[in-house]
Structure formats: C-alpha cells, structure tokens
Scaffold this motif. Structure first.
Motif, PDB file in Angstrom:
ATOM      1  N   PHE A  49      -7.770 -18.930 -12.144  1.00 12.74           N
ATOM      2  CA  PHE A  49      -6.795 -18.489 -11.893  1.00 12.74           C
ATOM      3  C   PHE A  49      -6.586 -17.142 -11.813  1.00 12.74           C
ATOM      4  CE2 PHE A  49      -5.535 -22.717 -12.271  1.00 12.74           C
ATOM      5  CZ  PHE A  49      -3.988 -22.338 -11.381  1.00 12.74           C
ATOM      6  N   HIS A  50      -6.373 -16.522 -10.382  1.00 10.38           N
ATOM      7  CA  HIS A  50      -5.704 -15.111 -10.518  1.00 10.38           C
ATOM      8  C   HIS A  50      -4.397 -15.550 -11.247  1.00 10.38           C
ATOM      9  CE1 HIS A  50      -5.808 -11.340  -8.053  1.00 10.38           C
ATOM     10  NE2 HIS A  50      -4.896 -11.620  -7.644  1.00 10.38           N
ATOM     11  N   ILE A  51      -4.234 -14.053 -11.917  1.00 13.86           N
ATOM     12  CA  ILE A  51      -3.015 -14.175 -12.438  1.00 13.86           C
ATOM     13  C   ILE A  51      -2.110 -12.861 -12.412  1.00 13.86           C
ATOM     14  CG2 ILE A  51      -1.900 -13.653 -14.724  1.00 13.86           C
ATOM     15  CD1 ILE A  51      -4.242 -15.458 -15.576  1.00 13.86           C
ATOM     16  N   ILE A  52      -1.317 -13.177 -11.047  1.00 14.28           N
ATOM     17  CA  ILE A  52       0.263 -11.862 -10.882  1.00 14.28           C
ATOM     18  C   ILE A  52       1.403 -11.537 -12.126  1.00 14.28           C
ATOM     19  CG2 ILE A  52       1.548 -10.863  -9.362  1.00 14.28           C
ATOM     20  CD1 ILE A  52      -1.046 -12.042  -7.296  1.00 14.28           C
ATOM     21  N   GLY A  53       1.741 -10.934 -13.224  1.00 13.88           N
ATOM     22  CA  GLY A  53       2.252 -11.078 -13.431  1.00 13.88           C
ATOM     23  C   GLY A  53       3.588 -10.415 -13.416  1.00 13.88           C
ATOM     24  N   ASP A  54       3.569  -9.441 -12.665  1.00 13.69           N
ATOM     25  CA  ASP A  54       4.765  -9.359 -11.806  1.00 13.69           C
ATOM     26  C   ASP A  54       4.556  -8.313 -10.264  1.00 13.69           C
ATOM     27  OD1 ASP A  54       7.650  -7.943 -11.025  1.00 13.69           O
ATOM     28  OD2 ASP A  54       7.381  -7.083 -12.350  1.00 13.69           O
ATOM     29  N   PHE A  55       4.732  -9.970  -9.667  1.00 11.87           N
ATOM     30  CA  PHE A  55       4.675 -10.085  -8.569  1.00 11.87           C
ATOM     31  C   PHE A  55       6.287  -8.732  -7.720  1.00 11.87           C
ATOM     32  CE2 PHE A  55       6.399 -10.900  -3.804  1.00 11.87           C
ATOM     33  CZ  PHE A  55       5.076 -11.356  -3.473  1.00 11.87           C
ATOM     34  N   SER A  56       7.121  -8.685  -8.080  1.00 17.88           N
ATOM     35  CA  SER A  56       8.230  -7.435  -8.193  1.00 17.88           C
ATOM     36  C   SER A  56       6.981  -6.056  -7.384  1.00 17.88           C
ATOM     37  CB  SER A  56       9.065  -6.596  -8.079  1.00 17.88           C
ATOM     38  OG  SER A  56       9.198  -7.024  -9.494  1.00 17.88           O
ATOM     39  N   GLU A  57       5.952  -5.909  -8.607  1.00 23.55           N
ATOM     40  CA  GLU A  57       5.198  -4.423  -8.561  1.00 23.55           C
ATOM     41  C   GLU A  57       4.108  -4.031  -7.488  1.00 23.55           C
ATOM     42  OE1 GLU A  57       3.571  -4.290 -13.297  1.00 23.55           O
ATOM     43  OE2 GLU A  57       5.999  -3.419 -13.627  1.00 23.55           O
ATOM     44  N   LEU A  58       3.984  -5.069  -7.063  1.00 23.02           N
ATOM     45  CA  LEU A  58       2.768  -5.239  -6.044  1.00 23.02           C
ATOM     46  C   LEU A  58       3.539  -4.173  -5.099  1.00 23.02           C
ATOM     47  CD1 LEU A  58       1.478  -8.752  -4.790  1.00 23.02           C
ATOM     48  CD2 LEU A  58       0.392  -7.205  -7.605  1.00 23.02           C
ATOM     49  N   PRO A  59       2.262  -3.912  -4.223  1.00 22.66           N
ATOM     50  CA  PRO A  59       3.148  -2.597  -3.140  1.00 22.66           C
ATOM     51  C   PRO A  59       2.583  -4.013  -2.166  1.00 22.66           C
ATOM     52  CG  PRO A  59      -0.040  -2.380  -3.919  1.00 22.66           C
ATOM     53  CD  PRO A  59       0.843  -3.388  -4.546  1.00 22.66           C
ATOM     54  N   GLU A  60       3.136  -3.327  -0.886  1.00 21.57           N
ATOM     55  CA  GLU A  60       4.199  -4.453   0.917  1.00 21.57           C
ATOM     56  C   GLU A  60       2.297  -5.159   0.696  1.00 21.57           C
ATOM     57  OE1 GLU A  60       6.451  -6.579   1.349  1.00 21.57           O
ATOM     58  OE2 GLU A  60       7.221  -5.343  -0.442  1.00 21.57           O
ATOM     59  N   LYS A  61       1.334  -4.062   1.127  1.00 20.57           N
ATOM     60  CA  LYS A  61       0.175  -4.401   1.133  1.00 20.57           C
ATOM     61  C   LYS A  61      -1.060  -3.942   1.047  1.00 20.57           C
ATOM     62  CE  LYS A  61       1.521  -4.623   6.842  1.00 20.57           C
ATOM     63  NZ  LYS A  61       1.363  -3.806   7.705  1.00 20.57           N
ATOM     64  N   SER A  62      -2.037  -3.935   0.694  1.00 24.44           N
ATOM     65  CA  SER A  62      -3.873  -4.102  -0.337  1.00 24.44           C
ATOM     66  C   SER A  62      -3.955  -2.757   0.099  1.00 24.44           C
ATOM     67  CB  SER A  62      -4.602  -5.522   0.272  1.00 24.44           C
ATOM     68  OG  SER A  62      -5.792  -4.569   0.112  1.00 24.44           O
ATOM     69  N   GLY A  63      -4.131  -1.697  -1.085  1.00 23.01           N
ATOM     70  CA  GLY A  63      -4.725  -0.355  -0.762  1.00 23.01           C
ATOM     71  C   GLY A  63      -3.275   0.264  -0.694  1.00 23.01           C
ATOM     72  N   MET A  64      -2.596   0.133  -0.492  1.00 20.67           N
ATOM     73  CA  MET A  64      -1.236   1.645  -0.710  1.00 20.67           C
ATOM     74  C   MET A  64      -0.430   2.242  -1.788  1.00 20.67           C
ATOM     75  SD  MET A  64       1.823  -0.389   1.333  1.00 20.67           S
ATOM     76  CE  MET A  64       2.888   0.705   1.378  1.00 20.67           C
ATOM     77  N   ALA A  98       4.604 -14.973 -11.324  1.00 25.82           N
ATOM     78  CA  ALA A  98       5.892 -14.381 -11.827  1.00 25.82           C
ATOM     79  C   ALA A  98       6.294 -13.731 -11.434  1.00 25.82           C
ATOM     80  CB  ALA A  98       5.667 -13.622 -13.538  1.00 25.82           C
ATOM     81  N   ALA A  99       7.290 -14.099 -10.603  1.00 22.06           N
ATOM     82  CA  ALA A  99       8.562 -13.465  -9.666  1.00 22.06           C
ATOM     83  C   ALA A  99       9.961 -13.717 -10.392  1.00 22.06           C
ATOM     84  CB  ALA A  99       7.983 -13.709  -8.032  1.00 22.06           C
ATOM     85  N   ASN A 100      10.889 -12.742 -10.143  1.00 25.44           N
ATOM     86  CA  ASN A 100      11.860 -13.114  -9.368  1.00 25.44           C
ATOM     87  C   ASN A 100      12.355 -13.565  -7.908  1.00 25.44           C
ATOM     88  OD1 ASN A 100      14.643 -11.707  -7.565  1.00 25.44           O
ATOM     89  ND2 ASN A 100      15.244 -10.850  -9.607  1.00 25.44           N
ATOM     90  N   VAL A 101      12.814 -14.700  -8.162  1.00 26.32           N
ATOM     91  CA  VAL A 101      12.911 -15.864  -6.601  1.00 26.32           C
ATOM     92  C   VAL A 101      13.601 -14.545  -5.696  1.00 26.32           C
ATOM     93  CG1 VAL A 101      15.569 -16.490  -7.173  1.00 26.32           C
ATOM     94  CG2 VAL A 101      13.692 -17.768  -5.961  1.00 26.32           C
ATOM     95  N   GLY A 102      14.417 -13.900  -5.272  1.00 32.64           N
ATOM     96  CA  GLY A 102      14.490 -13.071  -4.196  1.00 32.64           C
ATOM     97  C   GLY A 102      14.273 -11.999  -3.660  1.00 32.64           C
ATOM     98  N   ILE A 103      12.681 -11.550  -4.542  1.00 29.17           N
ATOM     99  CA  ILE A 103      12.325 -11.190  -3.978  1.00 29.17           C
ATOM    100  C   ILE A 103      10.967 -11.738  -3.296  1.00 29.17           C
ATOM    101  CG2 ILE A 103      10.245  -9.071  -4.828  1.00 29.17           C
ATOM    102  CD1 ILE A 103      12.133  -7.634  -6.592  1.00 29.17           C
ATOM    103  N   PHE A 104      10.679 -12.772  -4.408  1.00 28.03           N
ATOM    104  CA  PHE A 104       9.684 -13.645  -3.364  1.00 28.03           C
ATOM    105  C   PHE A 104      10.148 -14.325  -2.204  1.00 28.03           C
ATOM    106  CE2 PHE A 104       7.505 -17.618  -2.971  1.00 28.03           C
ATOM    107  CZ  PHE A 104       5.771 -17.018  -3.473  1.00 28.03           C
TER     108      PHE A 104
END
Length: 174
Positions: A49-64, A98-104
């Motif tokens: 599994f690719h684990i994303i612990g906090d979706f809200s911390e991700l940039p909008e696009k790859s490499g940003m 793992a994500a805040n439902v609103g942000i996801f």
C-alpha cells in the motif's frame, strides 16, 4: 503500548487486506486516523500500500514543493487519478489515505467529480471509514473490549521515558 485495543475498523481492514486497493480514513483531527495507520503500517507495507498519512499536506500537483534532485511527491490531483484508476479497474495499485472529509471531497470535486458517485456505491476494492460517525461507547462489543483491557492493566510504572506523556499519563493516573 501495553494498553492496546483492536477496534472494529482495524479488524475489518485486516480481514479484507488481500482484496482492498483503496482505503479512505476520514474524520476530524484527533478522531484516530493516524493512530490506525500507525497500527497497520507494517501490514500495509507488506501488502504494498502507498500510505498517505495526511492528504491535506499534499501539494495540489506533483512536484510543486520538491527540491532539485528529490523524488517528486504525489499531489492531490495525481492521488485522485490513482483512486479513479483503481475503481475503474485500470490499476492494481494500493493506497490508503487519512484525510479530512471536507478537504478530500473538495479535491475530488475539483479533479474527478464523477468519482464521488462511484465511491458512494458499494465496491469490493474500496473501504471508506468515517471516524466522525463512530461512537466507541455505543458499540457494546468494542466498549467491553476497552473496559476489559483497562482492567487487565498490570499497574506497573511506565518505563517508556521517551513517551511525551510519560510524566502525565492519563491512563496511568486513572
């Protein structure tokens, strides 16, 4: 570590780990998403599994937000596309978020609006757990397990001096 209760959500994930490709843990801060990820981390890694612990911390696009020479970090847009590919049967990748439902939800609406309808339907490869709706005291089986675990505590002094709560442990004090 000695006070550990395996909750229903963890059992459901473990029972279905072989078939699941996308797991979404939603809720507010402090609901237990990160704790569940920590408990499952090794088994999730074994199942690739690719684990994303906090979706809200991700940039909008790859490499940003990458520095030169670093591996590009996945962005929200790429993660949403990965999920769409999984539910459409185009990918055998595995991902847990793992994500805040609103942000996801906002990200899905922005990048793959039709994915919301697909995720709301029953799907063999997908498990969505909304922590906001859970009430541990309401589920008698879970509550019973928590109480039994609490009463079997050996009352030995905590030896984990690295624990940030060592001197003010609510469990030990109660």
């Amino acid at each position: 570590e000695s006070f550990r209760v395996v909750l229903t959500e963890e059992e459901e994930i473990l029972e279905n780990l072989d078939r699941l490709q996308f797991i979404l843990l939603t809720g507010e801060a402090g609901d237990g998403k990160t704790h569940l990820l920590r408990c499952l981390r090794e088994k999730l890694k074994k199942h690739q599994f690719h684990i994303i612990g906090d979706f809200s911390e991700l940039p909008e696009k790859s490499g940003m937000q990458n520095h030169p020479g670093e591996q590009p970090e996945l962005g929200k847009q790429e993660v949403i596309q990965m999920i769409a590919d999984i539910v459409e049967g185009k990918s055998d990748q595995r991902i847990i978020i793992a994500a805040n439902v609103g942000i996801f939800t906002k990200s899905v609406l922005m990048y793959q609006e039709q994915l919301l309808d697909v995720l709301n339907r029953q799907h063999d490869k997908v498990k969505i757990i909304n922590f906001e709706k859970r009430n541990l005291a309401f589920d008698q089986g879970v509550f019973s397990r928590i109480v039994k675990t609490f009463f079997t505590y050996d009352r030995e002094a905590c030896t984990d001096t690295d624990c940030p709560q060592c001197q003010n442990c609510a469990y030990k004090n109660n």
